[in-house]
Design an enzyme around this catalytic site. Structure first.
Site, PDB file in Angstrom:
ATOM      1  N   HIS A  43      38.989  44.459  -8.455  1.00 34.61           N
ATOM      2  CA  HIS A  43      39.962  44.898  -9.454  1.00 34.61           C
ATOM      3  C   HIS A  43      41.287  45.246  -8.790  1.00 34.61           C
ATOM      4  O   HIS A  43      41.346  45.588  -7.601  1.00 34.61           O
ATOM      5  CB  HIS A  43      39.470  46.153 -10.183  1.00 34.61           C
ATOM      6  CG  HIS A  43      38.102  46.040 -10.766  1.00 34.61           C
ATOM      7  ND1 HIS A  43      37.822  45.305 -11.902  1.00 34.61           N
ATOM      8  CD2 HIS A  43      36.918  46.575 -10.368  1.00 34.61           C
ATOM      9  CE1 HIS A  43      36.528  45.401 -12.184  1.00 34.61           C
ATOM     10  NE2 HIS A  43      35.953  46.170 -11.266  1.00 34.61           N
ATOM     11  N   ASP A  60      33.355  44.810  -5.799  1.00 38.60           N
ATOM     12  CA  ASP A  60      33.655  45.749  -6.881  1.00 38.60           C
ATOM     13  C   ASP A  60      34.722  46.758  -6.467  1.00 38.60           C
ATOM     14  O   ASP A  60      34.868  47.805  -7.093  1.00 38.60           O
ATOM     15  CB  ASP A  60      32.403  46.470  -7.386  1.00 38.60           C
ATOM     16  CG  ASP A  60      32.622  47.145  -8.746  1.00 38.60           C
ATOM     17  OD1 ASP A  60      33.514  46.706  -9.484  1.00 38.60           O
ATOM     18  OD2 ASP A  60      31.912  48.122  -9.059  1.00 38.60           O
TER      19      ASP A  60
END
Length: 290
Positions: A28, A245
């Site tokens: 992200h 992640d």
């Protein structure tokens, strides 16, 4: 509003080198908030983790490609993600969050910006199940783009959605974080048995064997997640993906160290050929890397 802990600022150097064109298929970018504001209706506020942080991590770990997944804290404003993809000059692809108002022109703009899929969240603490009428309408639209859908689920959702939703999806679909099954409940738990059967029987199903810290009881180095990742890789080696992640939003127990996560991946995927599929071939095929 809930705030998130920051990622570990000191990743260790992985013990093994990654293959050329290895891809972090789940990461992200957050903010910076003064440039890319967070959604007013978000359920959590992360610390800023802008493009520069992601590139620095990937360079350090030896990851030459990445897939930036839009997170709920930015809602349907995909600007930060699109900006990061553009700055990567072909290094990155993206997965967007869109709503029912997206039209063909909007989808084409996202496609030109490097997006190759859309994401829907079903996780209860992040808002729960989406409007399913919207879900099916968006899937009809992205099917025309040749995209896929990413599903962020809780373990029990696999049981509840298996017949009425998952069996009816007609585009490739990717299940995040091994469906967040709970390692403490063992390999024989109903959600994991269904997930393995899904990967065995449905050629449209993909799974990310990442998020070990979410599957584990929460204690580093998260080795209790290894049997679950191994079972999924053995079941469908051509439809598995792996990612860090980073920057690990909503972790309440041990914060992962991203270098240790690479080492963990080597432990559950020690075979060179399978690891090349996991890190290079599979993401290249699904995300249209050159």
């Amino acid at each position: 509003m809930k705030s998130c802990l920051p990622p570990d600022p000191n990743p260790v150097k992985p013990r093994h080198a990654l293959p050329p064109n290895a891809c972090d298929a789940h990461c992200h970018v957050f903010g910076p908030a003064d440039v890319f504001p967070y959604a007013p209706d978000r359920s959590y506020t992360p610390p800023d983790a802008p493009y520069e942080h992601l590139v620095k991590l990937h360079d350090f770990l030896g990851l030459q490609r990445g897939v930036i997944v839009q997170a709920s804290c930015h809602g349907t404003d995909n600007t930060a993600m699109i900006d990061a993809i553009a700055r990567g000059n072909g290094r990155y692809r993206g997965v967007a969050i869109v709503d029912d108002g997206i039209d063909e022109r909007g989808l084409e703009a996202l496609d030109e910006g490097g997006v190759r899929g859309v994401r829907f969240n079903f996780v209860q603490h992040l808002g729960g199940r989406p409007d399913m009428k919207v879900f099916w309408r968006v899937l009809d639209k992205v099917a025309q783009m040749g995209w896929h859908v990413v599903l962020h689920l809780d373990a029990q959702d696999i049981v509840e959605l298996n017949d009425d939703v998952l069996a009816k999806i007609r585009v490739p679909f990717v299940i995040d974080h091994m469906a967040r099954v709970q390692a403490a409940k063992g390999l024989d738990q109903a959600p994991f048995r269904l997930l393995v059967a899904l990967m065995r029987d449905n050629p449209l199903a993909w799974v990310k064997v990442c998020g070990a810290e979410r599957v584990s009881v929460g204690e580093r180095p998260f080795d209790d997640a290894i049997p679950f990742a191994q079972a999924l890789i053995d079941t469908a080696p051509d439809r598995v993906l792996w990612g860090t992640d980073f920057p690990h939003p909503n972790i309440s127990k041990d914060m992962p160290n991203d270098g240790e996560l690479v080492d963990l991946m080597f432990r559950f995927c020690p075979d060179d050929g399978l690891r090349r599929k996991l890190l290079v071939d599979n993401p290249a095929r699904l995300y249209d890397f050159a």
